[in-house]
Write a protein that holds these residues in place. Structure first.
Motif, PDB file in Angstrom:
ATOM      1  N   PRO A  97       0.811  -1.315   0.114  1.00 34.99           N
ATOM      2  CA  PRO A  97       0.197   0.041   0.092  1.00 34.99           C
ATOM      3  C   PRO A  97       0.925   1.252   0.173  1.00 34.99           C
ATOM      4  O   PRO A  97       0.385   2.270  -0.242  1.00 34.99           O
ATOM      5  N   ASP A  98       2.079   1.214   0.525  1.00 29.61           N
ATOM      6  CA  ASP A  98       2.996   2.239   0.465  1.00 29.61           C
ATOM      7  C   ASP A  98       3.638   2.772  -0.966  1.00 29.61           C
ATOM      8  O   ASP A  98       4.618   3.489  -1.030  1.00 29.61           O
ATOM      9  N   TRP A 133      -6.214   4.315  -1.409  1.00 36.01           N
ATOM     10  CA  TRP A 133      -5.451   5.025  -0.301  1.00 36.01           C
ATOM     11  C   TRP A 133      -6.136   3.890   1.039  1.00 36.01           C
ATOM     12  O   TRP A 133      -6.904   3.356   1.027  1.00 36.01           O
ATOM     13  N   GLY A 134      -5.173   3.415   1.733  1.00 39.14           N
ATOM     14  CA  GLY A 134      -5.211   2.960   2.913  1.00 39.14           C
ATOM     15  C   GLY A 134      -4.053   2.388   3.633  1.00 39.14           C
ATOM     16  O   GLY A 134      -2.909   2.403   2.877  1.00 39.14           O
ATOM     17  N   ARG A 135      -3.939   1.930   4.774  1.00 32.29           N
ATOM     18  CA  ARG A 135      -2.836   1.400   5.536  1.00 32.29           C
ATOM     19  C   ARG A 135      -2.532  -0.067   5.340  1.00 32.29           C
ATOM     20  O   ARG A 135      -1.286  -0.640   4.914  1.00 32.29           O
ATOM     21  N   MET A 140      -8.123  -1.159   1.962  1.00 34.33           N
ATOM     22  CA  MET A 140      -8.366  -0.592   0.534  1.00 34.33           C
ATOM     23  C   MET A 140      -9.173  -1.414  -0.339  1.00 34.33           C
ATOM     24  O   MET A 140      -9.905  -0.932  -1.353  1.00 34.33           O
ATOM     25  N   LEU A 141      -9.562  -2.578   0.156  1.00 35.49           N
ATOM     26  CA  LEU A 141     -10.210  -3.799  -0.528  1.00 35.49           C
ATOM     27  C   LEU A 141     -11.391  -3.481  -1.026  1.00 35.49           C
ATOM     28  O   LEU A 141     -12.235  -2.767  -0.405  1.00 35.49           O
ATOM     29  N   ILE A 377     -12.440   9.326  -0.736  1.00 34.62           N
ATOM     30  CA  ILE A 377     -12.568   8.111  -0.950  1.00 34.62           C
ATOM     31  C   ILE A 377     -13.452   7.495   0.176  1.00 34.62           C
ATOM     32  O   ILE A 377     -13.184   7.792   1.339  1.00 34.62           O
ATOM     33  N   ASP A 378     -14.820   7.042  -0.033  1.00 32.60           N
ATOM     34  CA  ASP A 378     -15.496   6.535   0.942  1.00 32.60           C
ATOM     35  C   ASP A 378     -15.910   7.667   1.816  1.00 32.60           C
ATOM     36  O   ASP A 378     -16.182   7.554   2.983  1.00 32.60           O
ATOM     37  N   GLY A 379     -16.183   8.958   1.434  1.00 29.61           N
ATOM     38  CA  GLY A 379     -16.507  10.022   1.845  1.00 29.61           C
ATOM     39  C   GLY A 379     -15.380  10.780   2.736  1.00 29.61           C
ATOM     40  O   GLY A 379     -15.616  11.776   3.381  1.00 29.61           O
TER      41      GLY A 379
END
Length: 404
Positions: A97-98, A133-135, A140-141, A377-379
């Protein structure tokens, strides 16, 4: 959390543009889109006056996260080139993810990526749809699996031909696919027979993955450039009855009427590349327009990192310059890829019920001078362009220790 994006030029994609429109978001979903939307008390107001508001773009064929930029061998997890059939591998297991490519995606208004194994193998493995975007990948899925990746043409015959093993020809590549799917059919029959008799059955991950294709649970994404390879892809799909999506399709325009008649979608590109091998010698910005005018459902791809993913919209712009309808150009990076890969219930348009993946642009995104100003993303706002510094700012996804 309730957010109202107001006063923008709203382009829902699946409907007519709205001057001075509002997009209402609640708990990460779009709940209303229109010129007159009731905004609840306490909602956060995002003023988009003078801006264009669109759904986040959908990249239908990328290797971001598995082909990490600037990492060399250490970050290269695109192909498990130890067997021509690796249907059991999953792209989700190799995504970092990075990877810088995810931050690039946000700067170009791309919020959803279908990440795929590469084309070194005849059958490459499961693809996955993630947000940009996500850790963790789980954060992110969007959907896993999305499709099965397979390759015809130069790549697999070169990889295994150099190893002096099958396949080293186009004949061999097709035979490998046919053999693998025949084995999967036999496996399915044995499994069903064992179940009918209440007997135990040893599962096989390769065959389980291919049975999902035969059952129609996931489409078959077929890497193919030349017209004859595309026809082979159609022939194999007819033999085994799976859902076919042509990927790259450099010469798909030569078969545009056939593809339209069969309702076979094409993810075409990358376009901002040189003609680096024989099978891409007809790469041309006119091709997407030819396909679309014939009635073929198209999506554009950067094949990132082959082309930087933030250039996805620029490929659409250049295709418009060479004849692609502007409305269809936007559809080719939003609703079209979402629908052809079974993601249309989540992303690809601005309408109630879909994920609140929204990008506020400085102007028409097909104008190369426009830029993504704010990305949700997702608000959740995950990116903005800082006009003071002239740089994009991505919200940190990883843990940072609180200040004392």
């Amino acid at each position: 959390m309730t957010i109202a994006v107001t006063n923008g030029y709203v382009v829902p994609v699946d409907g007519e543009p709205i001057h001075g429109g509002t997009v209402l978001i609640d708990n990460g979903k779009i709940v209303a889109v229109g010129a007159e939307v009731d905004i609840p008390d306490g909602a956060e107001i995002v003023d988009a006056s003078g801006r264009w508001v669109l759904p986040g773009f959908v990249e239908a064929h990328a290797h971001v996260g598995v082909y990490e930029e600037g990492e060399g061998w250490a970050g290269q997890d695109t192909n498990e080139m130890t067997d021509p059939v690796t249907a059991k591998v999953r792209a989700i297991d190799g995504i970092n993810p990075d990877d810088e490519g995810f931050r690039d995606a946000l700067s170009g208004g791309v919020t959803t990526l279908v990440v795929k194994p590469g084309s070194g193998n005849v059958i490459g493995g499961h693809t996955v749809a993630v947000k940009a975007w996500g850790r963790t990948v789980e954060d992110m899925l969007l959907r896993d699996p999305v499709s099965m990746k397979s390759a015809l043409g130069e790549n697999p015959k070169r990889v295994y031909g150099e190893k002096k093993v099958m396949p080293s020809t186009r004949l061999g590549v097709a035979a490998i696919i046919r053999e693998a799917l025949t084995k999967a059919q036999d496996y399915k029959a044995r499994k069903e027979h064992a179940a009918s008799e209440g007997k135990p059955f040893d599962r096989d991950l390769t065959n389980e993955a291919l049975v999902a294709v035969l059952d129609g649970d996931v489409p078959w994404c077929q890497h193919s450039h030349r017209a004859d390879d595309i026809v082979t892809a159609i022939r194999l799909a007819d033999e085994f009855g799976y859902r076919l999506v042509i990927n790259h399709g450099t010469e798909a325009h030569l078969l545009a009427d056939l593809l339209a008649e069969r309702d076979i979608p094409v993810v075409t590109g990358p376009l901002i590349v040189g003609r680096s091998k024989v099978e891409v010698r007809r790469r041309d910005f006119r091709n997407p327009g030819i396909l679309a005018r014939a009635g073929v459902r198209i999506a554009l791809t950067t094949d990132a990192p082959v082309v930087p993913i933030n250039f996805l919209v620029h490929q659409a712009t250049f295709a418009v310059k060479e004849g692609l309808d502007p409305v269809e150009a936007i559809r080719s990076i939003t609703v079209n890829p979402a629908q052809m890969l079974d993601l249309g219930d989540r992303v690809g348009a601005l309408k109630p019920g879909l994920d609140a993946d929204i990008v506020i642009w400085s102007g028409d995104p097909l104008d190369v001078m426009s830029r993504a100003m704010r990305v949700f993303i997702d608000g959740r706002e995950v990116y903005h362009f800082d006009q003071t510094t002239g740089q994009g700012v991505t919200k940190p996804a990883f843990y940072t220790e609180p200040h004392p």
